[in-house]
Design a protein around this motif. Structure first.
Motif, PDB file in Angstrom:
ATOM      1  N   ARG A  18      48.593  27.957  32.003  1.00 12.70           N
ATOM      2  CA  ARG A  18      47.630  27.893  31.081  1.00 12.70           C
ATOM      3  C   ARG A  18      47.456  26.456  30.313  1.00 12.70           C
ATOM      4  O   ARG A  18      46.403  26.237  29.944  1.00 12.70           O
ATOM      5  CB  ARG A  18      47.700  29.005  30.160  1.00 12.70           C
ATOM      6  N   LYS A  23      41.222  24.776  33.922  1.00 11.79           N
ATOM      7  CA  LYS A  23      40.527  25.706  33.585  1.00 11.79           C
ATOM      8  C   LYS A  23      39.187  25.955  34.536  1.00 11.79           C
ATOM      9  O   LYS A  23      38.153  24.961  34.323  1.00 11.79           O
ATOM     10  CB  LYS A  23      40.097  25.742  32.216  1.00 11.79           C
ATOM     11  N   ASP A  25      36.462  28.883  34.822  1.00 14.21           N
ATOM     12  CA  ASP A  25      36.004  30.236  34.005  1.00 14.21           C
ATOM     13  C   ASP A  25      37.141  30.592  33.312  1.00 14.21           C
ATOM     14  O   ASP A  25      37.548  29.939  32.428  1.00 14.21           O
ATOM     15  CB  ASP A  25      35.220  31.317  35.074  1.00 14.21           C
ATOM     16  N   ASP A  26      37.732  31.719  33.538  1.00 11.90           N
ATOM     17  CA  ASP A  26      38.338  32.524  32.775  1.00 11.90           C
ATOM     18  C   ASP A  26      39.744  32.446  33.326  1.00 11.90           C
ATOM     19  O   ASP A  26      40.721  33.296  33.046  1.00 11.90           O
ATOM     20  CB  ASP A  26      37.997  34.012  32.309  1.00 11.90           C
ATOM     21  N   ARG A  27      40.025  31.462  34.453  1.00 17.17           N
ATOM     22  CA  ARG A  27      41.192  31.329  35.234  1.00 17.17           C
ATOM     23  C   ARG A  27      41.663  29.990  34.951  1.00 17.17           C
ATOM     24  O   ARG A  27      40.936  29.074  34.668  1.00 17.17           O
ATOM     25  CB  ARG A  27      41.073  31.803  36.724  1.00 17.17           C
ATOM     26  N   TYR A  28      43.104  29.904  35.075  1.00 19.54           N
ATOM     27  CA  TYR A  28      43.596  28.672  35.253  1.00 19.54           C
ATOM     28  C   TYR A  28      44.277  28.404  36.553  1.00 19.54           C
ATOM     29  O   TYR A  28      45.003  29.542  37.007  1.00 19.54           O
ATOM     30  CB  TYR A  28      44.870  28.432  34.078  1.00 19.54           C
ATOM     31  N   PHE A  36      45.464  34.481  35.117  1.00 21.44           N
ATOM     32  CA  PHE A  36      44.517  35.062  34.320  1.00 21.44           C
ATOM     33  C   PHE A  36      44.839  36.195  33.710  1.00 21.44           C
ATOM     34  O   PHE A  36      45.853  36.966  34.281  1.00 21.44           O
ATOM     35  CB  PHE A  36      43.193  34.935  35.122  1.00 21.44           C
ATOM     36  N   MET A  39      40.217  41.743  30.451  1.00 24.91           N
ATOM     37  CA  MET A  39      39.599  41.479  29.290  1.00 24.91           C
ATOM     38  C   MET A  39      40.395  41.730  27.926  1.00 24.91           C
ATOM     39  O   MET A  39      40.197  40.964  27.029  1.00 24.91           O
ATOM     40  CB  MET A  39      38.373  42.327  29.363  1.00 24.91           C
TER      41      MET A  39
END
Length: 85
Positions: A18, A23, A25-28, A36, A39
């Motif tokens: 991280r 990065k 979207d919501d992933r590294y 990731f 939610m």
């Protein structure tokens, strides 16, 4: 790591991915490893194209892979990330 997941090691590598990964979207992504969370942030996912690791609440985890060779390569990548960063 195969028989008993070292949760401290995993969390350390997850944090490095991280911190130093790209990065998307919501992933590294770092060195071919994607990290990731779900939610609510309780479940971590660490994966490459051949191995998927799901780590969740109360230190429960599950690996999904087809060959021991894929698993060994995955573990090597995690160790490299831990050592390099």
């Amino acid at each position: 790591m195969r028989n008993e997941l070292d949760n401290k090691f995993l969390l350390q590598v997850f944090d490095k991915i991280r911190q130093f990964g790209d990065k998307k979207d919501d992933r590294y992504v770092l060195n071919g490893i994607t990290a990731f969370t779900d939610m609510d942030g309780y479940t971590l996912f660490v994966e490459d194209p051949n191995v998927k690791l799901q780590y969740g609440f109360h230190n429960q985890y599950h690996y999904d892979y087809e060959s021991d060779s894929d698993m060994e390569k995955f573990e090597k990548k995690l160790k490299e990330i831990d050592k390099e960063y």
